[in-house]
Design an enzyme around this catalytic site. Structure first.
Site, PDB file in Angstrom:
ATOM      1  N   GLY A   1      55.137 -17.639  47.810  1.00 57.92           N
ATOM      2  CA  GLY A   1      55.321 -18.298  46.526  1.00 57.92           C
ATOM      3  C   GLY A   1      54.340 -19.426  46.297  1.00 57.92           C
TER       4      GLY A   1
ATOM      5  N   CYS B   1      60.804 -32.299  53.492  1.00 58.62           N
ATOM      6  CA  CYS B   1      59.488 -32.916  53.511  1.00 58.62           C
ATOM      7  C   CYS B   1      58.963 -32.796  54.921  1.00 58.62           C
ATOM      8  CB  CYS B   1      59.624 -34.372  53.069  1.00 58.62           C
ATOM      9  SG  CYS B   1      58.356 -35.456  53.666  1.00 58.62           S
TER      10      CYS B   1
END
Lengths: 370, 402
Positions: free
Chosen positions: B72, B337
């Protein structure tokens, strides 16, 4: 026990966590992210909060098969350690940020949160021993490895904090810890020790203070007030410092000159001969007791720097809860802001922050500037 | 420590479907570069093209519109940068990029990068408190100077709070001015009806591992007539838009997974929505002051059926995650993250949530393997976990006395 292992990414905390696992505890690893400005601070090889350190800690946790999380304590660290560090220097004192971090972050913010989340203890890679004194009390003692002993920077822990502290490396020599890390297959076995102040990545404390506090030029004088040179900021000088004074002329008697006093308000740095640095007593404030608070007069030893020699000392508490410590052998170059830690043999009795010093050459106590 | 695991993080990744695992592993045993001209190459090429045809058919696209990528993120980068550069090359005035403020980082960051490195002028389209993009703002931005817009990019459905975007309105607004539209449909496939031709989109991102397929493979579905400047130059595979030896096993797996999930969608969308409604009711029952973020209606046209996203006032998201993890329940605090340090989510901030509430949030996401037992496990755990996390939250904000 449910144990939260603080994992810096270094070899010590990795082996400490491994030993906690071996001891049968239910261990969770946590890396403390302390840098406020990750982009700049994490580039430095010397800091202790680089991305690489977080990864090293995670890999160690993977190997031990324990859960691992990163806790963001940057805000607490900034407020309680970095700002305190800068403010202390601005006031002409010499702080110890590791000690402040243990007092306010690792064994306060982290420990409190761990306990609230259901953990029984916090485990670190500090070199110090917690000894069961019977009757449920626990005592803090020097580490078996005198070269690595970190009991000084833990001297701020209260009895309550010690109840929940686990230091699995206290009885081991550093060399053996590295060897054990290698045996366990921990990739950090050969990683260099961290040095200096973790939030000053380039090791340049004077530069860091200059950036934080701005230039404040002034005079370097001798005890008579004769101007010997100039400086860019008194905060960049530490009592006892000899190098980097930049004084062109040698002293009239040819002896080396040392910083005797730093007065940021007057922007004055006073220098003089080594023997003028000798201190025979200190007055400490904010005492912290690792066990029962001091009752009558204390006879034992005192240590004034992380790797300083302990000296025989006598101490007593005053009515105002300050601590007067007579040093039975003078100590050279003690600065306000440092901690005085009292020992009874290997046992840490407690500590206080040096507020004033009494020079061997003087009858008068010198005040630290507030 | 072996606690039974309850997986409520399908928006992060999904278990591979058994039939996909078969397809991928079978193909991994077989030699062949799809670009080679000999028999082994032809056999690989056949698998790739059959996969392409099946994928295209499942998504309402033509086979020639499918560009296989490494996932993606690459497809999003190719769409955003490739479209911007091609449109800019055709007309240097086209410097404006209009993007929703709640895009995934795989769109957000390339857009920001174009602004920093290639002088793109970015306009972040505002969203309402549910995270739904403001079409009137888009229309106004377009109308202000249509000739200077390079592209519009608005995701099909948000990965954090599950809000479905008003894509047909976005497309018609942009097409009135001849501006191409890209949409990241990574979260939508398998959860919502997705039909590329019917959507009117010019480019659409899909990913394998969110629908029970393999990791490391995805596709950009892009209309034939849309020009893209390539990111990867090399052997000229994928109509010269995306070079690199084709990953035949992964492509076969991607296709099989998308086909299966598209086939199941009409039924599984309803099933997941009902399960999700039970999950929401259970959480709000156990923690009455929890806040459901995103669109409160369970309508598939407004919210992903597998998404439930809450803020728990007084808690830190990472405390909740730790406690749930210890009880075998796996969920997410929002966007992960690399350093593992939680930052307040840009999605919640764009929706108007304060940083406190943003840090207090958790996402539970259901997918093709989710069951009633998963929801029941969460229902049992969430009350005590929130209670404990609140203690830690209070402790952590307490100022240490000097």
């Amino acid at each position: 026990m449910r144990v939260l292992a603080a994992m810096s990414g270094g070899v010590d905390s990795a082996v400490a966590a491994a030993r906690a696992v071996d001891a049968g505890h239910d261990v969770v690893g946590v890396h403390l992210a302390l840098a406020s400005n990750p982009a700049s601070l994490r580039n430095g090889a010397r800091g202790c909060c680089t991305l690489e350190d977080a990864r090293d800690a995670r890999r160690a946790a993977d190997l031990l098969g324990i859960p691992f999380y990163v806790w963001d304590l940057a805000e607490r660290f900034r407020a309680d350690v970095v700002e305190d560090f800068v403010a202390e220097y601005a006031a002409g004192r010499t702080p110890n940020p590791c000690l402040r971090c243990n007092e306010r972050v690792k064994f306060a913010a982290v420990l409190d949160r761990a306990v609230a989340l259901g953990f029984d203890a916090v485990c670190t890679g500090h070199y110090a021993r917690v000894v069961d004194a019977g009757d449920g009390r626990r005592e803090l003692h020097r580490a078996a490895d005198p070269a690595k002993d970190q009991s000084y920077v833990l001297g701020v822990l209260t009895a309550e904090q010690l109840q929940r502290a686990l230091f699995p490396l206290g009885d081991t020599l550093k060399g053996d810890v590295r060897e054990e890390a290698g045996r366990r297959g921990l990739a950090v076995a050969g990683k260099p020790d961290s040095h200096d102040v973790c939030f000053i990545a380039d090791g340049d404390t004077a530069g860091f203070l200059r950036r934080s506090l701005g230039a404040a030029p002034g005079a370097i004088v001798d005890a008579d007030g004769t101007v010997l040179g100039r400086h860019e900021g008194a905060y960049a000088y530490t009592v006892g410092q000899r190098r980097g004074l930049g004084l062109g002329r040698p002293a009239s008697d040819g002896r080396p000159r040392y910083v005797l006093d730093v007065s940021p308000v007057e922007r004055r740095v006073t220098v003089g001969p080594a023997d003028a640095l000798d201190v025979r007593a200190v007055l400490g404030v904010r005492p912290r007791w690792c066990g029962p608070p001091l009752g009558g007069e204390f006879h034992g030893s005192a240590q004034l720097r992380a790797h300083g020699e302990p000296v025989p000392a006598r101490a007593r508490r005053t009515a105002a809860d300050t601590l007067v410590v007579d040093l039975l052998r003078p100590v050279r170059g003690v600065a306000p802001g440092q901690a005085v830690v009292l020992y009874d043999g290997t046992r840490v009795v407690g500590s206080a922050t040096v507020d004033r010093v009494v020079r061997a050459s003087s009858d008068v106590a010198e005040a630290g500037r507030h | 420590m072996s606690v039974p695991r309850t997986y409520l993080d399908h928006a992060a990744t999904t278990p591979m479907r058994a039939e996909v695992l078969e397809v991928v592993t079978a193909r991994m045993r077989v030699l062949g570069n799809a670009s080679s001209l000999h028999a082994s190459g032809r056999a690989a090429r056949r698998v790739v093209e059959e996969s392409r045809e099946a994928l295209a058919a499942a998504l309402g696209a033509r086979p020639s519109e499918v560009v296989f990528t490494s996932g993606g993120t690459e497809a999003d980068n190719l769409a955003v940068k490739g479209l911007y550069r091609a449109r800019q090359a055709a007309d240097p005035r086209r410097r404006r990029v209009l993007a929703s403020a709640v895009e995934h980082h795989a769109v957000l960051d390339p857009v920001k990068w174009l602004a920093d490195a290639e002088e793109a002028q970015v306009e972040w389209l505002p969203v309402d408190p549910y995270g739904r993009v403001d079409v009137a703002a888009l229309r106004a931005s377009l109308a202000a100077d249509p000739g200077s817009v390079a592209l519009v990019t608005v995701m099909w459905a948000n990965n954090e709070v599950g809000t479905v975007q008003p894509l047909s309105d976005v497309v018609s607004a942009a097409h009135e001015h001849g501006v191409p539209v890209h949409s990241d449909a990574v979260q939508a496939v398998g959860q919502l009806p997705v039909d590329f031709a019917a959507s009117g989109l010019d480019a659409m991102t899909v990913s394998g591992h969110k629908v029970g397929g393999p990791l490391g493979v995805g596709a950009l579905v892009v209309r034939r007539e849309v020009e893209l400047v390539p990111l990867l130059h090399g052997g000229g595979q994928e109509r010269d838009v995306r070079s690199g030896t084709l990953d035949t096993p992964a492509i076969a797996g991607l296709s099989a997974a998308v086909v299966a999930s598209q086939e199941e969608q009409p039924e599984s969308g309803q099933r997941l929505a009902a399960l999700r409604d039970d999950l929401v009711a259970a959480v709000l029952g156990a923690v009455p002051d929890a806040v459901l973020n995103g669109d409160p209606s369970g309508d598939l046209r407004r919210r992903l059926p597998g998404n439930a996203h809450f803020s728990f006032p007084g808690c830190e998201g990472d405390s909740l995650l730790l406690l749930l993890d210890a009880r075998g329940i796996e969920c997410s605090t929002g966007s992960a993250c690399s350093a593992g340090v939680a930052q307040p989510s840009h999605v919640l901030v764009a929706m108007g949530a304060g940083p406190e509430l943003a840090r207090a949030s958790l996402r539970f996401s259901l997918g093709h393997t989710s069951t009633v037992a998963d929801v029941e496990a969460l229902a049992r755990a969430i009350g005590p976990v929130v209670e404990r996390a609140r203690l830690a939250g209070v402790v952590n904000t307490r100022k240490v006395s000097a």
